[in-house]
Design a protein around this motif. Structure first.
Motif, PDB file in Angstrom:
ATOM      1  N   TRP A   1       0.796  -1.224   0.000  1.00  0.00           N
ATOM      2  CA  TRP A   1       0.000   0.000   0.000  1.00  0.00           C
ATOM      3  C   TRP A   1       0.832   1.279   0.000  1.00  0.00           C
ATOM      4  O   TRP A   1       0.270   2.385   0.008  1.00  0.00           O
TER       5      TRP A   1
ATOM      6  N   LEU B   1       2.744   2.512   2.257  1.00  0.00           N
ATOM      7  CA  LEU B   1       2.855   3.201   3.541  1.00  0.00           C
ATOM      8  C   LEU B   1       4.311   3.342   3.963  1.00  0.00           C
ATOM      9  O   LEU B   1       4.685   4.334   4.605  1.00  0.00           O
TER      10      LEU B   1
ATOM     11  N   MET C   1      -3.512  10.089   2.229  1.00  0.00           N
ATOM     12  CA  MET C   1      -3.493   8.676   2.597  1.00  0.00           C
ATOM     13  C   MET C   1      -4.750   7.989   2.075  1.00  0.00           C
ATOM     14  O   MET C   1      -5.865   8.468   2.286  1.00  0.00           O
TER      15      MET C   1
ATOM     16  N   GLU D   1      -4.174   2.490   3.102  1.00  0.00           N
ATOM     17  CA  GLU D   1      -3.056   2.856   3.973  1.00  0.00           C
ATOM     18  C   GLU D   1      -3.525   3.055   5.416  1.00  0.00           C
ATOM     19  O   GLU D   1      -2.888   2.606   6.368  1.00  0.00           O
TER      20      GLU D   1
END
Length: 508
Positions: free
Chosen positions: A114, A116, A274, A278
């Motif tokens: 993702w 992150l 985001m 995430e």
């Protein structure tokens, strides 16, 4: 290339030859006494156990076969010899500690899938707004790598930050041969080795220490909170110390940092908001972290308030470290965002390092076999004779740390811990000491080495950038490793005995 192949071929042959040679040799000093103490019919059990250890260790060190496959040697050998039942040996591969590994690997994979991980690295890297180039390297390369080890893999943390820093250096016009680029890359690699000590789940040797300690000391539970007392201080010291050593020894050229700062800020500002995925991954990680911390925190609170002891006891029973890891794997596979699971089953399969899982399971079986085969009694006699009738705890810790540190140069840190931590526990018990300080010192020492590309994947990665010379990697690594090892030997007795006092164990 031929030398590498011949070395692996030699290791492949030497492993079983060690076992055969020991079975044919006369009794080793102390082997007869060890067999009697262990109530074994013959000293050959002791020889067999030592032979299996040397066989497995040789294959781990030479890497002549995948490390996970080498981990099957003690399972087969001890089971065929009747020292372990097949069921007892094979159940090692489902030990609860292995689920902590798998949970950490899965969380790291979710960070990667993702994006992150990259968001965290860029945000941390853009925090520094000053003009000192060594501080830019600290915030852009060292600190993000160090922080990302919370995901449970120093290799994953390095692989995330590495391309960002490499692109940053190239955008500033640095090429191979630049001392500043070399120092920045070295700071990145050193930060990863320091981050290995940060949390209980940051690297396999920490979890190996947990397993060995809990087997050696009935009723003792090394929690996530406990590790903050004994491991995290070494990590923080290591981060700052290695960064200072890098820039003191490499002495980079004077460079301007304004363009690099602007690029980091532009990249941070260009990050999209985001995503839901995430946020959900971050929430699962936060939940897992809280559940890892909660039992240890409850135990601390219960020490000052006896009314909380039933709550603390229930949390210890219901929330061992493996439980949040299993829950994290389930949630990451079930929860959905953007029309897909947070992790598909394929993502989970690819994210788990099965080589490490088999390696660790084989190490547990090896420890069980060594205990039942009389090796533990034998090594305790040999160690007692070598260290004297009553060495100090500091001497025991120093020897244990040096053993773990030395083995990491030819072997991986995981293999080193699997070999050295059980031996440290055995020696400590034979000498009448609580094994906790010696085992922790051994496991921590297994995460220090950084002088060669072969010591850890992060060092191999930065060497592969072309920005780092072998000469400076070795020079920086030897100085940093020596300083960290000395500090580890000096500080671990105080930190470990503080932990034992907190948990109600008396000092020796």
């Amino acid at each position: 290339m031929s030398k590498r192949v011949s070395g692996k071929t030699l290791g492949l042959a030497l492993g079983p030859l060690f076992l055969v040679a020991l079975l044919l040799s006369p009794p080793l000093p102390g082997a007869l006494e060890a067999a009697q103490r262990a109530r074994l019919p013959s000293y050959t059990h002791v020889h067999f156990s030592l032979g299996v250890l040397l066989w497995t260790a040789t294959w781990w060190v030479s890497e002549c076969v995948p490390l996970g496959l080498a981990g099957l040697v003690p399972v087969i050998a001890f089971s065929m010899a009747g020292i372990l039942a097949w069921k007892e040996a094979l159940v090692s591969f489902m030990d609860p500690t292995i689920w902590i590994f798998m949970g950490g690997f899965t969380i790291a994979q979710a960070f990667k899938v993702w994006g992150l991980d990259r968001r965290i690295a860029v945000r941390v890297g853009s925090l520094y707004r000053g003009s000192r180039p060594e501080l830019l390297a600290f915030f852009a390369a060292a600190l993000p790598t160090f922080i990302l080890t919370i995901s449970g893999s120093i290799t994953a943390a390095t692989s995330i930050v590495f391309p960002i820093v490499l692109a940053l250096l190239r955008s500033m016009g640095f090429k191979p041969g630049s001392r500043y680029a070399e120092a920045t890359m070295l700071a990145l690699g050193q930060a990863a080795t320091a981050g290995a000590m940060l949390f209980l789940v940051s690297t396999p040797p920490n979890l190996i220490a947990k397993k060995v300690i809990e087997d050696a000391v009935p009723g003792f539970n090394l929690t996530f909170i406990d590790w903050l007392v004994v491991g995290t201080p070494h990590a923080l010291i290591g981060l700052v110390l290695t960064w200072a050593v890098v820039f003191a020894l490499v002495k980079p050229e004077v460079v301007g940092t304004s363009e690099a700062r602007r690029q980091l800020l532009r990249e941070a500002e260009s990050l999209p908001s985001m995503s839901r995925g995430e946020k959900m991954v971050l929430a699962v990680f936060a939940m897992t972290l809280i559940l890892w911390i909660a039992p240890g925190l409850a135990a601390i609170l219960a020490a000052g308030n006896p009314q909380l002891e039933p709550l603390a006891a229930n949390m210890r029973k219901l929330l061992p470290e493996a439980a949040p890891a299993v829950l994290a794997i389930l949630l990451l596979g079930l929860l959905r965002a953007s029309g897909r699971p947070l992790l598909t089953w394929k993502d989970i399969e690819e994210g788990i390092d099965w080589n490490v899982v088999f390696l660790f399971g084989g190490g547990i079986a090896l420890s069980k076999g060594l205990e039942k085969g009389g090796f533990a009694h034998w090594v305790s006699q040999v160690a007692s004779a070598a260290l004297g009738a009553k060495p100090t705890e500091w001497q025991l810790i120093a020897v244990s740390a040096l053993m773990g540190f030395a083995i990491t140069y030819p072997a991986s840190n995981t293999a080193s811990a699997l070999i050295s931590a059980p031996i440290a526990a055995t020696i400590a018990r034979a000498l009448g000491y609580n094994p906790v300080p010696a085992v922790i010192a051994t496991a921590l020492a297994c995460s220090i080495s950084s002088a060669l590309p072969s010591t850890t994947p992060p060092m191999a990665m930065i060497y592969g950038s072309g920005m780092v010379s072998m000469k400076n990697m070795f020079k920086v690594g030897m100085v940093a490793d020596t300083l960290r090892l000395v500090l580890l030997i000096l500080l671990t007795p105080y930190l470990a005995n503080t932990l034992l006092a907190i948990k109600g164990y008396k000092a020796p």
